[in-house]
Scaffold this motif. Structure first.
Motif, PDB file in Angstrom:
ATOM      1  N   GLY A   1       0.810  -1.216   0.000  1.00 48.53           N
ATOM      2  CA  GLY A   1       0.000   0.000   0.000  1.00 48.53           C
ATOM      3  C   GLY A   1       0.842   1.264   0.000  1.00 48.53           C
ATOM      4  N   GLU A   2       0.210   2.371   0.371  1.00 48.85           N
ATOM      5  CA  GLU A   2       0.858   3.676   0.323  1.00 48.85           C
ATOM      6  C   GLU A   2       1.921   3.813   1.399  1.00 48.85           C
ATOM      7  OE1 GLU A   2       0.494   5.916  -1.971  1.00 48.85           O
ATOM      8  OE2 GLU A   2      -1.121   4.860  -3.002  1.00 48.85           O
ATOM      9  N   VAL A   3       2.949   4.568   1.069  1.00 50.35           N
ATOM     10  CA  VAL A   3       3.999   4.887   2.029  1.00 50.35           C
ATOM     11  C   VAL A   3       4.059   6.406   2.114  1.00 50.35           C
ATOM     12  CG1 VAL A   3       6.455   4.652   2.549  1.00 50.35           C
ATOM     13  CG2 VAL A   3       5.300   2.853   1.290  1.00 50.35           C
ATOM     14  N   LYS A   4       3.934   6.945   3.316  1.00 46.46           N
ATOM     15  CA  LYS A   4       3.953   8.397   3.455  1.00 46.46           C
ATOM     16  C   LYS A   4       4.585   8.794   4.782  1.00 46.46           C
ATOM     17  CE  LYS A   4       0.951  12.162   2.058  1.00 46.46           C
ATOM     18  NZ  LYS A   4      -0.409  12.671   2.001  1.00 46.46           N
ATOM     19  N   GLY A   5       5.489   9.758   4.735  1.00 45.80           N
ATOM     20  CA  GLY A   5       6.073  10.258   5.970  1.00 45.80           C
ATOM     21  C   GLY A   5       7.538  10.622   5.853  1.00 45.80           C
ATOM     22  N   THR A   6       8.039  11.298   6.887  1.00 50.88           N
ATOM     23  CA  THR A   6       9.460  11.654   6.912  1.00 50.88           C
ATOM     24  C   THR A   6      10.259  10.446   7.386  1.00 50.88           C
ATOM     25  OG1 THR A   6       9.327  12.459   9.193  1.00 50.88           O
ATOM     26  CG2 THR A   6       9.022  14.101   7.449  1.00 50.88           C
ATOM     27  N   PHE A   7      11.489  10.378   6.950  1.00 53.33           N
ATOM     28  CA  PHE A   7      12.337   9.271   7.406  1.00 53.33           C
ATOM     29  C   PHE A   7      13.805   9.677   7.457  1.00 53.33           C
ATOM     30  CE2 PHE A   7      12.325   8.845   2.792  1.00 53.33           C
ATOM     31  CZ  PHE A   7      13.655   8.588   2.508  1.00 53.33           C
ATOM     32  N   LEU A   8      14.520   8.955   8.274  1.00 55.41           N
ATOM     33  CA  LEU A   8      15.968   9.094   8.351  1.00 55.41           C
ATOM     34  C   LEU A   8      16.564   7.747   7.984  1.00 55.41           C
ATOM     35  CD1 LEU A   8      18.701  10.388   9.417  1.00 55.41           C
ATOM     36  CD2 LEU A   8      18.106   9.348  11.599  1.00 55.41           C
ATOM     37  N   ALA A   9      17.514   7.740   7.078  1.00 56.89           N
ATOM     38  CA  ALA A   9      18.212   6.509   6.720  1.00 56.89           C
ATOM     39  C   ALA A   9      19.690   6.718   7.004  1.00 56.89           C
ATOM     40  CB  ALA A   9      18.004   6.198   5.238  1.00 56.89           C
ATOM     41  N   GLN A  10      20.321   5.752   7.629  1.00 57.90           N
ATOM     42  CA  GLN A  10      21.745   5.863   7.920  1.00 57.90           C
ATOM     43  C   GLN A  10      22.483   4.597   7.481  1.00 57.90           C
ATOM     44  OE1 GLN A  10      21.588   6.846  12.188  1.00 57.90           O
ATOM     45  NE2 GLN A  10      22.418   8.843  11.634  1.00 57.90           N
ATOM     46  N   VAL A  11      23.628   4.818   6.867  1.00 55.76           N
ATOM     47  CA  VAL A  11      24.520   3.717   6.511  1.00 55.76           C
ATOM     48  C   VAL A  11      25.807   3.964   7.284  1.00 55.76           C
ATOM     49  CG1 VAL A  11      25.728   2.535   4.647  1.00 55.76           C
ATOM     50  CG2 VAL A  11      23.520   3.567   4.207  1.00 55.76           C
ATOM     51  N   ALA A  12      26.308   2.931   7.954  1.00 52.10           N
ATOM     52  CA  ALA A  12      27.448   3.134   8.835  1.00 52.10           C
ATOM     53  C   ALA A  12      28.491   2.045   8.685  1.00 52.10           C
ATOM     54  CB  ALA A  12      26.962   3.167  10.278  1.00 52.10           C
ATOM     55  N   ALA A  13      29.752   2.420   8.926  1.00 51.11           N
ATOM     56  CA  ALA A  13      30.869   1.466   8.885  1.00 51.11           C
ATOM     57  C   ALA A  13      31.730   1.666  10.130  1.00 51.11           C
ATOM     58  CB  ALA A  13      31.692   1.692   7.620  1.00 51.11           C
ATOM     59  N   PRO A  14      32.397   0.600  10.598  1.00 48.80           N
ATOM     60  CA  PRO A  14      33.231   0.723  11.804  1.00 48.80           C
ATOM     61  C   PRO A  14      34.550   1.436  11.565  1.00 48.80           C
ATOM     62  CG  PRO A  14      33.249  -1.538  11.003  1.00 48.80           C
ATOM     63  CD  PRO A  14      32.320  -0.768  10.106  1.00 48.80           C
ATOM     64  N   ILE A  15      34.935   1.612  10.308  1.00 48.14           N
ATOM     65  CA  ILE A  15      36.155   2.362  10.003  1.00 48.14           C
ATOM     66  C   ILE A  15      35.805   3.461   9.018  1.00 48.14           C
ATOM     67  CG2 ILE A  15      37.868   0.516  10.379  1.00 48.14           C
ATOM     68  CD1 ILE A  15      37.715   0.206   7.186  1.00 48.14           C
ATOM     69  N   LYS A  16      36.642   4.483   8.963  1.00 47.15           N
ATOM     70  CA  LYS A  16      36.412   5.579   8.036  1.00 47.15           C
ATOM     71  C   LYS A  16      36.589   5.074   6.609  1.00 47.15           C
ATOM     72  CE  LYS A  16      35.833   9.933   6.917  1.00 47.15           C
ATOM     73  NZ  LYS A  16      34.421  10.360   6.933  1.00 47.15           N
ATOM     74  N   LEU A  17      35.549   5.216   5.819  1.00 40.93           N
ATOM     75  CA  LEU A  17      35.636   4.798   4.422  1.00 40.93           C
ATOM     76  C   LEU A  17      35.580   6.053   3.558  1.00 40.93           C
ATOM     77  CD1 LEU A  17      33.125   1.792   4.384  1.00 40.93           C
ATOM     78  CD2 LEU A  17      35.606   1.639   4.291  1.00 40.93           C
ATOM     79  N   PRO A  18      36.737   6.616   3.200  1.00 34.02           N
ATOM     80  CA  PRO A  18      36.710   7.844   2.416  1.00 34.02           C
ATOM     81  C   PRO A  18      36.063   7.607   1.068  1.00 34.02           C
ATOM     82  CG  PRO A  18      38.975   7.148   2.867  1.00 34.02           C
ATOM     83  CD  PRO A  18      38.079   6.078   3.393  1.00 34.02           C
ATOM     84  N   GLY A  19      35.244   8.541   0.648  1.00 32.79           N
ATOM     85  CA  GLY A  19      34.646   8.440  -0.672  1.00 32.79           C
ATOM     86  C   GLY A  19      33.310   7.730  -0.727  1.00 32.79           C
ATOM     87  N   VAL A  20      32.761   7.370   0.446  1.00 27.68           N
ATOM     88  CA  VAL A  20      31.411   6.780   0.450  1.00 27.68           C
ATOM     89  C   VAL A  20      30.428   7.880   0.065  1.00 27.68           C
ATOM     90  CG1 VAL A  20      29.555   5.823   1.884  1.00 27.68           C
ATOM     91  CG2 VAL A  20      31.878   4.966   2.147  1.00 27.68           C
ATOM     92  N   VAL A  21      29.594   7.605  -0.923  1.00 25.62           N
ATOM     93  CA  VAL A  21      28.597   8.589  -1.348  1.00 25.62           C
ATOM     94  C   VAL A  21      27.221   7.944  -1.263  1.00 25.62           C
ATOM     95  CG1 VAL A  21      27.836  10.142  -3.202  1.00 25.62           C
ATOM     96  CG2 VAL A  21      30.263   9.616  -2.961  1.00 25.62           C
TER      97      VAL A  21
END
Ligand SMILES: [Ca+2]
Length: 227
Positions: free
Chosen positions: A195-215
Motif C-alpha cells: 500500500g501507500e507509504v507516506k512520511g518523513t524518514f531518516l536513513a543511515q549507513v554506517a561502517a566501523p572504520i572511516k571509508l573515504p569516498g562513500v557517497v
C-alpha cells in the motif's frame, strides 16, 4: 478526588516525557562488543552517512510484489568489513549531524506522518564508478544481502509499536557472494504491508572504520555529482 486527579496528571506527564525519550535515536552500535565493567556494549560505528527524506504517494522508485519501493544508492569505494543500515520514521525532533536533506524532506520536515519501515541491503554487479548510469542501474543484477522489518533497538513509532528497522551486515571474505566489496549498493525501503507509504524518514549507513569516498544519494544523478 484531588489525589486521583494529581495521579492522573503525573501519569500523563510521565507518559508524554517517556514517549519523547523513546523517540530519541541512540548511538548506532556495531557488531563489535566491548565489556565496560559489568556491561557489554556494542562499539558505535565511527563513519555514518545520514539521509533525510520524505516518502509520498506517487514518488516511489519501483513497485515490486505490490509494494512501493524507494531506494537510496550507496557507492562503496573500498572493501568494507561491516555495514550497518537503519531507518527511522518519522524523523520527529531528532537532530542528526551532517545529514543530507532532500528537498521533499525540507518542505515536509514538520509533518507528523510516518510509516512502518522495512529495509533491504542490496548489492549490484556494478563495480566501477565510471559505469554508473541510470540505464546501467536499471539493468543491473541486484542481490539482497539482508533485510529487516522491525528492530527493538530502534525508537518506537508514535503508535507505540517498534516498527522501525535496523540491520548489520558482516562481510564474509571466504564467500565472494557475501563479501562487502567495492561497488554500488542500495538500500530499499518500503512498508511491511502493501500500500501507500507516506512520511518523513531518516536513513543511515554506517561502517566501523572511516571509508573515504562513500557517497549516498536518493537518485543516480545526485550520486554521480558526489563521486
Ligand atoms: Ca517495520
Amino acid at each position: 478526588m484531588k489525589t486521583k486527579i494529581l495521579i492522573a496528571i503525573v501519569l500523563v506527564a510521565f507518559g508524554s516525557s517517556f514517549n519523547a525519550q523513546a523517540q530519541k535515536l541512540k548511538k548506532f552500535g556495531s557488531l563489535t562488543e566491548k565489556k565496560i565493567g559489568p556491561k557489554t556494549i556494542k562499539v558505535p560505528y565511527t563513519d555514518i552517512v545520514s539521509y533525510m527524506g520524505y516518502a509520498a504517494s506517487g514518488n516511489e522508485d519501483e513497485v515490486k510484489d505490490g509494494k512501493k519501493f524507494y531506494y537510496i544508492y550507496v557507492w562503496v569505494p573500498a572493501v568494507a568489513p561491516e555495514l550497518g543500515v537503519r531507518m527511522l520514521s518519522p524523523v520527529g525532533k531528532n537532530k542528526i549531524k551532517k545529514a543530507t536533506k532532500s528537498t521533499a524532506y525540507t518542505k515536509n520536515a514538520k509533518s507528523s506522518e510516518y510509516f512502518d519501515t522495512y529495509i533491504t541491503l542490496e548489492r549490484s554487479d556494478i563495480i566501477s564508478k565510471d559505469n554508473i548510469s541510470k540505464s546501467a542501474v536499471n539493468n543491473a543484477n541486484w542481490v539482497t544481502l539482508k533485510h529487516n522489518d522491525d528492530s527493538s533497538e530502534m525508537p518506537k513509532q508514535p503508535s507505540g509499536s517498534s516498527y522501525n528497522s535496523l540491520l548489520r551486515y558482516k562481510s564474509d571474505v571466504a564467500n565472494p557472494t557475501k563479501a562487502l566489496t567495492i561497488g554500488l549498493y542500495r538500500i530499499g525501503f518500503t512498508t511491511y504491508k502493501k500500500g501507500e507509504v507516506k512520511g518523513t524518514f531518516l536513513a543511515q549507513v554506517a561502517a566501523p572504520i572511516k571509508l573515504p569516498g562513500v557517497v549516498m544519494a536518493k537518485t543516480i544523478e545526485e550520486l554521480k555529482k558526489g563521486l
